[in-house]
Enzyme design. Structure first.
Site, short mmCIF file in Angstrom:
data_model
loop_
_atom_site.label_atom_id
_atom_site.label_comp_id
_atom_site.label_asym_id
_atom_site.label_seq_id
_atom_site.Cartn_x
_atom_site.Cartn_y
_atom_site.Cartn_z
N VAL A 167 0.83 -1.20 0.00
CA VAL A 167 0.00 0.00 0.00
C VAL A 167 0.87 1.26 0.00
CG1 VAL A 167 -1.77 1.29 1.25
CG2 VAL A 167 -1.90 -1.20 1.13
N ASP A 168 1.89 1.28 0.85
CA ASP A 168 2.81 2.42 0.88
C ASP A 168 3.50 2.62 -0.47
OD1 ASP A 168 2.54 3.51 3.42
OD2 ASP A 168 3.91 2.08 4.32
N LEU A 169 4.01 1.54 -1.03
CA LEU A 169 4.79 1.65 -2.26
C LEU A 169 3.94 2.08 -3.44
CD1 LEU A 169 7.05 -1.51 -1.81
CD2 LEU A 169 7.72 0.88 -1.53
#
Length: 405
Positions: A167-169
């Site tokens: 999700v962050d990436l």
């Protein structure tokens, strides 16, 4: 020459989504000034283990091609430095809680008065509008909240998260997409704009056909392990020696697979003639294929199916894939000269441009390493810099003794 030469990015973000986005811009030539807290820095500097010679692997992986300056944003003098940087910047990236930078006088409405051409990219967990705008967001939380974990893992087990911070990436990638779009728009309008990117929005986007399938059927998809809801056989299987992937994505590949493997009886079975039929009869077909593959060595399966163009392959561990000849041929592992980490290696550039390629210009910076250099470029005298250090508005030029406990 690189595509983003001359673009100045002021990076107030920390942890992963924001730093990953600014790193991608830096790879393409943008000048990234990373603002960090004196004495502590980006919180990912403390994300250990693992550490490599005292440096966080988490930080090292997402902060190349940047310069680090340490500034106390809670002081008037510190904010004045940021104002000077923002006035010269093309892009600002931040991921503070909703409203936090507005209270410090560093919000978009305040900074666009200083620099109308500024592109201000705000990354948050849930977005800057809506009933959940004030909630903090982390990758694991959003993997659950955004639906990913409901479709990840085996049906009879506890939901599982993706192995990496997906999700962050992906949010970092969406941020880059927005920033580059805004830069193109600015060429036409001469004005910057505000970009609102959230972990939740990015995750909803990634649901893709899963979301559309729900609206079509009224039934949400569930966990299926490595299997696919609309393709069969398209999942992991166990060969005699190891686990493998078999990806038969259409009827033509099914025919090739059956003929190459000597499974003519399956090819002729009316229950398996079409993909729709195979999906309907998944519970019958998969055990039959599993039993046959379990008697064969993986290399025998690969050789047979590769020869006829049926997608198949191993399930590599990280050590296997980063040392694979194809990965090396694609130059996907960078060897970086670093002052404290000998033989530093990090993932490389996933986008290959023929005329303006990405490049490694700077190792992941030590905390505050470029503070004096950046202030000098802003016109601060040595005496002024020393006074800022005495007042602890900025940190020492290089902070090597930050805690990694």
């Amino acid at each position: 020459m690189q595509a983003l030469d001359g673009i100045k990015v002021l990076d107030l973000s920390r942890t992963l989504a924001g730093p990953y986005s600014s790193m991608l811009l830096g790879d393409m030539g943008a000048d990234i000034v990373k603002v960090e807290q004196p004495g502590k820095g980006d919180e990912s500097r403390q994300f250990t283990p693992p550490a490599w010679n005292g440096e966080s692997c988490y930080f090292l992986s997402s902060n190349r091609n940047k310069r680090s300056i340490t500034i106390d944003l809670k002081t008037d003098e510190g904010r004045e430095i940021v104002y000077k940087l923002a006035k010269e910047a093309d892009v600002l990236i931040e991921n503070f809680r909703t409203g936090a930078l507005d209270k410090l006088g560093l919000g978009y409405e305040q900074l666009k008065e200083l620099n109308p051409r500024l592109i201000y990219c705000s990354i948050s967990g849930f977005g800057r509008t809506g009933p959940e705008k004030n909630r903090a967001g982390y990758d694991l939380l959003l993997q659950g909240y955004g639906g990913l974990m409901s479709i990840t893992g085996e049906a009879d087990r506890t939901p599982a998260k993706a192995g990496m911070s997906i999700v962050d990436l992906t949010t970092g990638m969406y941020a880059v997409y927005g920033i580059l779009t805004a830069l193109i728009a600015r060429d036409k309008t001469e004005k910057g704009q505000f970009i609102d990117v959230s972990l939740l929005d990015g995750q909803i986007s990634l649901l893709n056909h899963m979301a559309t399938g729900y609206f079509a059927t009224g039934k949400p998809a569930g966990r299926m392990g490595s299997a696919h809801p609309t393709l069969v056989p398209y999942q992991a299987f166990s060969a005699k020696d190891t686990d493998i992937i078999l990806a038969v994505a259409n009827n033509g590949l099914w025919e090739k697979c059956c003929r190459a493997m000597g499974w003519e009886n399956l090819l002729e079975d009316s229950r398996f003639v079409t993909n729709d039929a195979r999906v309907s009869n998944r519970a019958i077909l998969i055990p039959m294929i599993s039993e046959r593959l379990a008697k064969l060595e993986s290399e025998e399966i690969f050789d047979t199916l590769d020869a006829v163009g049926v997608p198949c392959g191993p399930i590599h561990t990280i050590d296997q894939v980063v040392n694979h000849p194809q990965v090396k041929a694609r130059e996907m592992i960078l060897e970086v000269e670093h002052p404290t980490v000998p033989n530093l290696k990090i993932p490389g550039f996933p986008v290959k441009l023929s005329d303006t390629p990405a490049s490694l210009q700077k190792y992941p910076p030590l905390l505050g390493e470029h503070t004096e250099e950046i202030l000098d470029q802003l016109g601060f005298s040595p005496e002024q810099i020393e006074e800022l250090k005495i007042k602890r508005i900025i940190g020492d030029p290089v902070q090597k003794n930050y805690s990694l406990s």
